[in-house]
Each structure stands twice: as structure tokens, then as C-alpha cells.
Scaffold this motif. Structure first.
Motif, PDB file in Angstrom:
ATOM      1  N   ILE A 137       0.651  -1.277  -0.014  1.00  0.00           N
ATOM      2  CA  ILE A 137      -0.125  -0.098  -0.110  1.00  0.00           C
ATOM      3  C   ILE A 137       0.947   1.111  -0.278  1.00  0.00           C
ATOM      4  CG2 ILE A 137      -0.089   0.070   2.431  1.00  0.00           C
ATOM      5  CD1 ILE A 137      -3.211   0.793   2.130  1.00  0.00           C
ATOM      6  N   CYS A 138       0.494   2.345  -0.445  1.00  0.00           N
ATOM      7  CA  CYS A 138       1.349   3.483  -0.712  1.00  0.00           C
ATOM      8  C   CYS A 138       1.214   4.188   0.786  1.00  0.00           C
ATOM      9  CB  CYS A 138       0.546   4.477  -1.643  1.00  0.00           C
ATOM     10  SG  CYS A 138       1.557   6.191  -1.738  1.00  0.00           S
ATOM     11  N   ASN A 182      -1.374   7.354   3.431  1.00  0.00           N
ATOM     12  CA  ASN A 182      -1.985   6.364   4.666  1.00  0.00           C
ATOM     13  C   ASN A 182      -1.357   6.885   5.910  1.00  0.00           C
ATOM     14  OD1 ASN A 182      -4.408   4.663   3.388  1.00  0.00           O
ATOM     15  ND2 ASN A 182      -2.628   4.578   1.932  1.00  0.00           N
ATOM     16  N   GLN A 203      -7.257  -1.399   5.827  1.00  0.00           N
ATOM     17  CA  GLN A 203      -7.102  -1.786   4.372  1.00  0.00           C
ATOM     18  C   GLN A 203      -6.585  -3.220   4.339  1.00  0.00           C
ATOM     19  OE1 GLN A 203      -6.762   0.468   1.259  1.00  0.00           O
ATOM     20  NE2 GLN A 203      -6.685   2.437   2.271  1.00  0.00           N
ATOM     21  N   HIS A 229      -5.303  -4.492  -7.454  1.00  0.00           N
ATOM     22  CA  HIS A 229      -5.415  -3.470  -6.325  1.00  0.00           C
ATOM     23  C   HIS A 229      -3.847  -2.928  -6.076  1.00  0.00           C
ATOM     24  CE1 HIS A 229      -7.746  -1.190  -2.962  1.00  0.00           C
ATOM     25  NE2 HIS A 229      -6.266  -0.714  -2.979  1.00  0.00           N
ATOM     26  N   GLU A 257      -1.070   0.134  -6.152  1.00  0.00           N
ATOM     27  CA  GLU A 257      -0.641   0.824  -5.061  1.00  0.00           C
ATOM     28  C   GLU A 257       0.968   1.131  -5.442  1.00  0.00           C
ATOM     29  OE1 GLU A 257      -1.756   2.142  -2.257  1.00  0.00           O
ATOM     30  OE2 GLU A 257      -4.007   1.462  -2.805  1.00  0.00           O
ATOM     31  N   ARG A 312       1.207   4.395  -7.442  1.00  0.00           N
ATOM     32  CA  ARG A 312       1.170   5.269  -6.690  1.00  0.00           C
ATOM     33  C   ARG A 312       2.343   5.567  -5.893  1.00  0.00           C
ATOM     34  NH1 ARG A 312      -4.226   3.226  -4.857  1.00  0.00           N
ATOM     35  NH2 ARG A 312      -5.574   4.504  -6.212  1.00  0.00           N
TER      36      ARG A 312
END
Ligand code: 3AL
Length: 183
Positions: free
Chosen positions: A121-122, A126, A134, A149, A153, A156
Motif C-alpha cells: 500500500i502507498c 495512509n 485496508q 489493487h 498501489e 502510486r
């Protein structure tokens, strides 16, 4: 560094500068060099994005597997890349309480067991609360959606790393009220 300088880099220099735009995947920068000349940061960003999208699923999974766990062993042992350490630190992952660290470790293991790649995840977009949320939510996803997904990320993270490396100047003169390109 501005676009003109980026376009003047040899491939060795380009890989040196952009080799970690995708975590521990200098191959991506080495491939993207072929897309010169670039007209803007957005153009460089598109080239990275298109290359990643063009990979087969096994390649996308390989890219994900080059990422360290969030708040994982690399953070504890001081072996994170400088980029990843700055990102995890900004999200508060270097300041977890014992219960939070245990929870993220358990969820990270469950995620890896289910999907065969680490949860990505980025972190800069966050904080530790949204990351934990998440992580739990995405654990319930199916493999195909999760791969899509997670690669989003990666892109990103890559965009923000590129923005930090290239200044938003363009080949033409600056426009009044110029709005920087959205990445
Ligand atoms: N696992 C994971 O998401 N790692 C990354 N995320 C991020 O923002 N930087 C990373 O290294």
C-alpha cells in the motif's frame, strides 16, 4: 533535476537515479529509459505505469514480492531502502505500540499465505490506522482483484518517488497560474 537533465542521462545514470522508483526493481527503470525523450514528469510516470501494466501476472507478482513487509523484519533490522524507511516512518509505522505491531505482523502473514505476495500500500497516502483497516479488508478480496489493487498501489508509490526526483519544470516557459500535473 529537470526534464532536460533526465533526457540527457545515459541508461546507467538513469538506472542509478530511478532504479528504486519501483522498490528494488531497477529492471523497470532500465526498460523505461527506452521511452526517452520525456516531455514532463507525467510522461515519465506514464512510461513506468505502462511498463508495469504490460507485465504478465507473474511479473506483477514478482514486482510485489520485491516490496518489504510494512513494519516487518527489514524495518526492525535496519535493512529497508531509504525510500521505504521514509515512507513507513511518515505513516507512523516506526512508532507502533506492541499490540499494533503484533496485529500487523499477523495480518501480513495471513495476507502472504493467501495471495503469495506481500501486502503493498502507498504508505505516504495512509496512516497506521487506515493501513490496518485496508489490510484487514483486502484480505477478503480475491486473487485477481487483489493483484490489480496492489499494482495500483505500486504505481502510486512510484509516482510519489518520481515527483521527489524530478522538478515540475517543463520544456516550455512557465505559464501563469500553472497547475502542476496530477500524477
Ligand atoms: N509493503 C509495502 O507496502 N511497502 C511499501 N509501501 C510503501 O509506501 N513503501 C514501501 O516500501
Amino acid at each position: 533535476m529537470d526534464i532536460a537533465v533526465v533526457n540527457s542521462l545515459s541508461y546507467e545514470q538513469f538506472v542509478e537515479v530511478f532504479g528504486n522508483a519501483v522498490e528494488k526493481c531497477p529492471l523497470v527503470a532500465a526498460a523505461v529509459w527506452s521511452s526517452r525523450p520525456f516531455t514532463s514528469i507525467a510522461d515519465i510516470d506514464d512510461a513506468f505505469g505502462h511498463f508495469i501494466d504490460s507485465l504478465p501476472d507473474s511479473g506483477k507478482e514478482g514486482v510485489l514480492r520485491c516490496h518489504p513487509d510494512l513494519a516487518g523484519r527489514d524495518l526492525q533490522s535496519g535493512t529497508l531502502t531509504a525510500d521505504s524507511l521514509a515512507e513507513q516512518s511518515q505513516a507512523g509505522l516506526t512508532q507502533l505500540g506492541v499490540a499494533e505491531a503484533e496485529r500487523i505482523a499477523v495480518l501480513n502473514s495471513q495476507y502472504k499465505l493467501r495471495f503469495g505476495f506481500p501486502f503493498v500500500i502507498c504508505a505516504r497516502m495512509n496512516d497506521k490506522t487506515s493501513i490496518l483497516q485496508q489490510l484487514s479488508q483486502r484480505l477478503a478480496s480475491d486473487h485477481a482483484h487483489e493483484l490489480t489493487h496492489a499494482i495500483g498501489e505500486v504505481k502510486r508509490i512510484c509516482s510519489l518517488r518520481l515527483q521527489a526526483l524530478v522538478c515540475p519544470t517543463h520544456l516550455g516557459p512557465a505559464q501563469p497560474n500553472h497547475v502542476p500535473p496530477r500524477l
